[in-house]
Every structure is written in structure tokens, then in C-alpha cells.
Design an enzyme around this catalytic site. Structure first.
Site, PDB file in Angstrom:
ATOM      1  N   CYS A   1      12.418  24.399  58.492  1.00  0.00           N
ATOM      2  CA  CYS A   1      13.589  23.953  57.716  1.00  0.00           C
ATOM      3  C   CYS A   1      14.499  23.072  58.570  1.00  0.00           C
ATOM      4  O   CYS A   1      15.143  23.567  59.502  1.00  0.00           O
ATOM      5  CB  CYS A   1      14.339  25.175  57.182  1.00  0.00           C
ATOM      6  SG  CYS A   1      15.954  24.796  56.473  1.00  0.00           S
TER       7      CYS A   1
ATOM      8  N   CYS B   1      18.297  23.901  58.534  1.00  0.00           N
ATOM      9  CA  CYS B   1      18.553  25.170  59.232  1.00  0.00           C
ATOM     10  C   CYS B   1      18.846  24.930  60.715  1.00  0.00           C
ATOM     11  O   CYS B   1      19.633  25.650  61.331  1.00  0.00           O
ATOM     12  CB  CYS B   1      17.358  26.109  59.095  1.00  0.00           C
ATOM     13  SG  CYS B   1      16.987  26.613  57.401  1.00  0.00           S
TER      14      CYS B   1
END
Length: 307
Positions: free
Chosen positions: A48, A51
Site C-alpha cells: 500500500c 500507507c
């Protein structure tokens, strides 16, 4: 050089504020732990991209809170059951637990200022107070320097504060105003243009922008005496009165400038595409909201608009 980050580093050294949590210890490290201290849970995954940006900013905000809140990092690839139970449909997703229950949260990447506000909100919801990192005190000291005419010292202090908190709107606005006070308008504008997007519309930056515009106008303001004589000779010379207002503000007479602009608005509110009203709002934005000049000026302008 301000040593504002040392206590934060010491807090991080405890090693208990931020933990990687699995399905096996989620109950103990999040649900049970939140009975006494709020726990922020960051659901993330190695693949991700957002993230990787959000996680470090969240860790920084939690560390800054000095134990008032803790953080659990949960890899959704390895904790699919927990993610499913909490209906985590996309990442990053952040939940705050207090006394065993999720009480707040958000999805997606958000700016640092919103992360800090989220952490502060969680702490306050648990009956705590956001940690004092010393920045407010440093900002107050810098503002006092600026008020006393020590613009160079104020600029150095504001810059040091921004070294600790790059998205501090008060420090950014103060740094711009310090350079305006030093008559370094190009640098003031460069600093203003370089402010992080998430704080570009804050009251502090809007006020700094208004002050910069007024400072630019002041550089071209005409001789005060000549303008006053011109207005006295022809009270309906709105251009001369507008220039007089600029000169008055440049000379430190904000109240006089506001009165001249109100006079233009009273005589012809549509003159020059409503320039008097626009200039009034610029001055109001540049001054503090509770300044008597602002309060009286807004009241008089409103009475004219709604008369």
C-alpha cells in the site's frame, strides 16, 4: 537553536508506544490496553503506497503525545480476520479504541495537520489533554520579539519552530510577517507560496497574505500631505481618497485607512468594481479578528450594506 524535539525522542525510546500487533495479541494490545489508554490502530499492508506516507506521520503524532495515546500497527495481509470483523474495506484505515470500543477513525491518506487533530481528539475523548510540545510557548516568544521590533530574531525563531513542525500555520504566518517587517517582501512572498497545501487556507496564512498585499501597496503609496489636500479639494475624488487610505495604512493608521474606505463605500459602493469594500476586507483579514478597528469597521460596513 531550539531543542524542542529532545523530549519527544525520549518518549519514543520507551518502546511501548508503538507496536506491531497480530491477530494473536490484538485483544490484549488493543481492546484490553484501551481500557486505560486510548489505542490508535493503523491497518496497513506492505504493498500500500499511501500507507508508507501515513504510517510515519501517525507514529510521529503518537510519539509527540508522550504516552497519552498508543498505536498498534496491523498488517491486513496477516490479520484478515480482524480486518473483516472491523469491516476494513480499503487501506489505509485508522481506528481509535477507547475502553474496548472503536470511538473514531478515518480512511485514506490525510495531511499531517488532520492527523494531529485526530490524535488530539482521541486524547481529549479519553479525558486527557494534548501534550504540550513547547511550540506554543516558542511561538508566543517569537511574536513578542516581532512586536518589539526584533524581526530578525523572530524570523529565526519561527524558522526553528518550522524545523520541528513543518505544517505549523502560526509559525508560517509569523515567518512571513517577520520578513514583511524586515521589508523583504520577495522573501515573504516566497515563503507564503511554499507553505504546505494543507495549511494554505488557514486564518494565519490568509492574514499573512493580506498583510503582504498591503505591504506591496504601501511601497507605492503617495505623499500623505498631498493626498489629504487633494481629497479636501475634491471630496468626490475616490481615486485620491483610495490612495490616501493606502498611505494612511502604510503609516500605521489602520483606523484612518478604514474610515476613508468607508467614506468611499458610502459615496459610491460600486466605484472601481467595489474596490473600497475589497480593500476593507483585506485590512480586516490582516488585523486580528478582535482588533477594535476590525470590529468597528465591520459594524459600520454592515450598517451601510443593510441600510
Amino acid at each position: 537553536m531550539l531543542e524542542l524535539g529532545q523530549s519527544q525522542n525520549a518518549a519514543a525510546a520507551t518502546g511501548d508506544l508503538i507496536k506491531d500487533v497480530t491477530e494473536a495479541d490484538f485483544m490484549a494490545e488493543v481492546v484490553d490496553a484501551s481500557m486505560t489508554t486510548p489505542v490508535i490502530v493503523d491497518f496497513w499492508a506492505p504493498w500500500c503506497g499511501p500507507c508508507k506516507t501515513l504510517g510515519p506521520m501517525l507514529e510521529e503524532a503518537v510519539t509527540k503525545a508522550k504516552g497519552a495515546v498508543r498505536m498498534a500497527k496491523v498488517n491486513v495481509d496477516e490479520a484478515q480476520a480482524i480486518a473483516g470483523q472491523l469491516r476494513v474495506q480499503s487501506i489505509p484505515t485508522v481506528y481509535a479504541f477507547w475502553q474496548g470500543q472503536p470511538v473514531d477513525g478515518f480512511q485514506g491518506a490525510v495531511p499531517a495537520s488532520e492527523i494531529q487533530a485526530f490524535v488530539d481528539r482521541v486524547i481529549e475523548a479519553a479525558g486527557g489533554a494534548a501534550a504540550d510540545d513547547g511550540l506554543d510557548e516558542a511561538i508566543a516568544a517569537a511574536e513578542e520579539m516581532l512586536d518589539q521590533g526584533a524581526a530578525v530574531d523572530a524570523a529565526q525563531t519561527f524558522a526553528a519552530i518550522l524545523g520541528e513542525d513543518a505544517a505549523n500555520a502560526k509559525a508560517y504566518g509569523g515567518l512571513v510577517r517577520a520578513h514583511i517587517a524586515m521589508d523583504d517582501l520577495d522573501q515573504a512572498e516566497a515563503i507564503l507560496n511554499g507553505a504546505p497545501v494543507e495549511i494554505s487556507k488557514t486564518p494565519e496564512l490568509e492574514a499573512a497574505h493580506a498583510q503582504l498585499e498591503l505591504a506591496k501597496q504601501a511601497a507605492g503609496a503617495g505623499p500623505l500631505g498631498e493626498l489629504q489636500a487633494k481629497v479636501e479639494a475634491n471630496p468626490d475624488d475616490h481615486e485620491a481618497r483610495f490612495d490616501l487610505a493606502q498611505a494612511l495604512y502604510a503609516g500605521g493608521d489602520a483606523e484612518g485607512a478604514v474610515n476613508e474606505l468607508l467614506d468611499i463605500f458610502r459615496r459610491d459602493r460600486e466605484w472601481n468594481d467595489g474596490a473600497a469594500k475589497t480593500q476593507l476586507f483585506t485590512i480586516f483579514d490582516a488585523l486580528k479578528p478582535n482588533d477594535p478597528v476590525v470590529l468597528n469597521g465591520r459594524r459600520k460596513l454592515s450598517s451601510m450594506i443593510f441600510a
